[in-house]
Design a protein around this motif. Structure first.
Motif, PDB file in Angstrom:
ATOM      1  N   PRO A  11       0.913  -1.040  -0.028  1.00  0.00           N
ATOM      2  CA  PRO A  11       0.161  -0.101  -0.093  1.00  0.00           C
ATOM      3  C   PRO A  11       0.879   1.288  -0.115  1.00  0.00           C
ATOM      4  O   PRO A  11       1.977   1.063   0.735  1.00  0.00           O
ATOM      5  CB  PRO A  11      -0.691  -0.137   1.356  1.00  0.00           C
ATOM      6  CG  PRO A  11       0.201  -0.982   2.285  1.00  0.00           C
ATOM      7  CD  PRO A  11       0.860  -1.894   1.432  1.00  0.00           C
ATOM      8  N   TYR A  13       0.943   5.870   0.227  1.00  0.00           N
ATOM      9  CA  TYR A  13       0.285   7.051   0.266  1.00  0.00           C
ATOM     10  C   TYR A  13       1.486   7.926   0.484  1.00  0.00           C
ATOM     11  O   TYR A  13       2.027   8.166   1.397  1.00  0.00           O
ATOM     12  CB  TYR A  13      -0.796   7.061   1.231  1.00  0.00           C
ATOM     13  CG  TYR A  13      -1.419   8.493   1.619  1.00  0.00           C
ATOM     14  CD1 TYR A  13      -2.138   8.908   0.718  1.00  0.00           C
ATOM     15  CD2 TYR A  13      -0.878   9.497   2.589  1.00  0.00           C
ATOM     16  CE1 TYR A  13      -2.644  10.310   0.815  1.00  0.00           C
ATOM     17  CE2 TYR A  13      -1.313  10.696   2.699  1.00  0.00           C
ATOM     18  CZ  TYR A  13      -2.409  11.012   1.781  1.00  0.00           C
ATOM     19  OH  TYR A  13      -3.040  12.226   1.659  1.00  0.00           O
ATOM     20  N   VAL A  39      -1.020  -0.634  -4.354  1.00  0.00           N
ATOM     21  CA  VAL A  39      -2.255   0.056  -4.162  1.00  0.00           C
ATOM     22  C   VAL A  39      -2.053   1.417  -3.688  1.00  0.00           C
ATOM     23  O   VAL A  39      -1.636   1.486  -2.324  1.00  0.00           O
ATOM     24  CB  VAL A  39      -3.241  -0.863  -3.056  1.00  0.00           C
ATOM     25  CG1 VAL A  39      -4.736  -0.189  -3.275  1.00  0.00           C
ATOM     26  CG2 VAL A  39      -3.471  -2.216  -3.449  1.00  0.00           C
ATOM     27  N   ASP A  41      -3.112   4.666  -2.438  1.00  0.00           N
ATOM     28  CA  ASP A  41      -4.328   5.151  -1.438  1.00  0.00           C
ATOM     29  C   ASP A  41      -4.574   6.771  -1.795  1.00  0.00           C
ATOM     30  O   ASP A  41      -4.644   7.337  -0.639  1.00  0.00           O
ATOM     31  CB  ASP A  41      -4.161   4.715   0.010  1.00  0.00           C
ATOM     32  CG  ASP A  41      -5.278   5.200   0.822  1.00  0.00           C
ATOM     33  OD1 ASP A  41      -6.317   4.611   0.371  1.00  0.00           O
ATOM     34  OD2 ASP A  41      -5.257   5.323   1.910  1.00  0.00           O
ATOM     35  N   SER A  63      -5.434   1.924  -7.960  1.00  0.00           N
ATOM     36  CA  SER A  63      -5.554   3.027  -7.140  1.00  0.00           C
ATOM     37  C   SER A  63      -7.297   3.231  -6.607  1.00  0.00           C
ATOM     38  O   SER A  63      -7.809   2.589  -7.139  1.00  0.00           O
ATOM     39  CB  SER A  63      -5.354   4.260  -8.063  1.00  0.00           C
ATOM     40  OG  SER A  63      -6.168   4.575  -9.151  1.00  0.00           O
ATOM     41  N   ALA A  72      -6.452  -0.248   1.776  1.00  0.00           N
ATOM     42  CA  ALA A  72      -5.478  -0.439   0.666  1.00  0.00           C
ATOM     43  C   ALA A  72      -5.004  -1.923   0.704  1.00  0.00           C
ATOM     44  O   ALA A  72      -4.896  -2.524  -0.529  1.00  0.00           O
ATOM     45  CB  ALA A  72      -4.257   0.590   0.701  1.00  0.00           C
TER      46      ALA A  72
END
Length: 329
Positions: A11, A13, A39, A41, A63, A72
Motif C-alpha cells: 500500500p 500514500y 495499491v 491510496d 488506485s 489498501a
C-alpha cells in the motif's frame, strides 16, 4: 512440482521518495515466482506515477480514493492470486533472500507462519553497521503454541513486550483467509489487531533467516495528521486492545494472558492520562477486572523515569505536562 506463488502487497500514500526502493526490493528477491501488487491510496504526490513505471506482468498497480492503509491492503488481498502473502509498506525493504528463506521452511510445515528479524534505520542511514535489536530478537523463536508466542509478545511473561514489523512475516493464504480482512475502522494499532488474529489462526511460528528493514523518519504530514486526529487515533488504540483481549481470552484466560492485556491497558492509561480524560476513565474501568500487576512505564529519559520510580508515573506525567507547557511559552 510448480513453485508456489508469493503475492507482495504494497500500500502507498504519498511515498514518492521511497516507493521505488520498496518495489525494487520485492522484485530483487532470489525467489522469483512472485507478483507485486501496489495499491495507491489516493496519493497527491508522484507515488502513482512511480508505481505505474514498474507496471508489468509481474507488477499490478491499482488506485483508490484515500481510505487508509487497511483498506489498501484489503484491496491488494482481493487482487492477490498467490499461495503466500508478503506485506511490505512503501518506505520499507526486504533482504534479497527473505522470501526464499521463509518459503523453504513453510513448505515443510503446513499451517505455520514465518517471521524474521528486523533492522530499524533512520531515513537513508542504512549501513552494514545496522543490526537487528537483540531485545526484539528475543521475542522471535520457533513456537508450536501460538497462544504462548502471542502472550509473550504482548508482555505476559516479561516486564515489557515487543513489536514485530508487518513485513517480517510470510503467511500462507489459507491462514489469511481464516483470519479475515484488515479492520478498516482502526487507524492505529491495526497491525497489532490483525496479526493477533493471524498468529492465533496458525499452528505455530517459525523463526527464519532473512531480514526486514524498517525505515524510521520524521514525516511532517504524519505528524500533522496525528495532532489533528489525536482523539480518533486514541479511540482506535483502545478498540484494538479490547479486540486483542477478546481474541486472546477466547483461547485462554490464564494469569499470563491477563497480565499481557493488563500491560496493554496500562500503556493506554499512561498515554491517555491528562490528555484524554474520558478515554482514561474507560481504561480505568477495564483495569478493575485485572489484578494489579507490576507495571513500569518508560516515560522518557533517565531523569523522568527515576522520578516515576520514586513517586509513580502519574506524578511524572503531570511534571512532563507542565514542563512542556512552560517550553511552549
Amino acid at each position: 512440482m510448480p513453485q508456489p506463488l508469493v503475492s507482495v502487497i504494497i500500500p502507498t500514500y504519498n511515498s514518492e521518495k521511497y516507493l521505488a526502493e520498496a518495489i525494487t526490493s520485492a522484485l530483487s528477491q532470489s525467489y522469483h515466482n512472485i507478483e507485486v501488487i501496489v495499491v495507491d491510496d489516493g496519493s497527491t504526490d508522484n507515488s502513482l506515477t512511480i508505481a505505474k513505471s514498474f507496471e508489468s506482468k509481474k507488477v499490478k498497480v491499482f488506485s483508490q480514493q484515500n481510505k487508509g492503509a487497511g483498506c489498501a491492503r484489503n484491496k491488494g488481498l482481493s487482487q492477490a492470486t498467490g499461495n503466500y502473502i508478503q506485506y511490505l509498506d512503501s518506505d520499507d525493504r526486504l533482504s534479497p533472500d527473505k522470501i526464499a528463506m521463509q518459503l523453504a521452511v513453510l513448505e515443510k510445515n503446513e499451517g505455520k507462519i514465518a517471521v524474521c528479524s528486523t533492522i530499524h534505520f533512520n531515513g537513508d542511514s542504512l549501513t552494514p553497521a545496522n543490526i537487528p535489536s537483540p531485545y526484539e530478537d528475543s521475542f522471535l523463536y520457533d513456537d508450536d503454541d501460538p497462544v504462548h508466542f502471542l502472550t509473550d509478545l504482548l508482555g505476559g511473561y516479561r516486564e515489557h513486550g515487543s513489536m514485530i514489523a508487518i513485513h517480517a512475516w510470510l503467511i500462507p493464504k489459507e491462514i489469511i483467509d481464516k483470519a479475515g480482512p484488515w479492520n478498516e475502522e482502526l487507524t492505529i494499532d491495526d497491525d497489532g489487531e490483525y496479526f493477533c488474529r493471524i498468529i492465533l489462526g496458525s499452528k505455530g511460528i517459525l523463526k527464519t533467516p532473512g531480514i526486514s528493514y524498517y525505515r524510521k523518519y520524521q514525516d511532517p504530514d504524519k505528524i500533522v495528521a496525528y495532532k489533528q486526529n489525536k482523539e480518533k487515533l486514541f479511540k482506535s488504540a483502545l478498540k484494538a486492545v479490547l479486540l486483542k483481549r477478546d481474541y486472546l481470552r477466547s483461547r485462554t484466560n490464564n494469569q499470563y494472558a491477563q497480565r499481557a492485556i493488563h500491560r496493554q491497558l496500562m500503556q493506554l492509561a499512561v498515554l491517555f492520562y491528562i490528555d484524554q480524560p474520558a478515554l482514561y476513565q474507560q481504561v480505568e474501568k477495564e483495569l478493575k477486572h485485572y489484578p494489579a500487576y507490576k507495571f513500569k512505564p518508560v516515560l522518557g529519559g533517565r531523569a523522568i523515569n527515576f522520578i516515576s520510580g520514586l513517586f509513580g508515573w502519574k506524578v511524572s506525567k503531570i511534571l512532563q505536562y507542565y514542563y512542556a507547557k512552560m517550553l511552549r511559552k
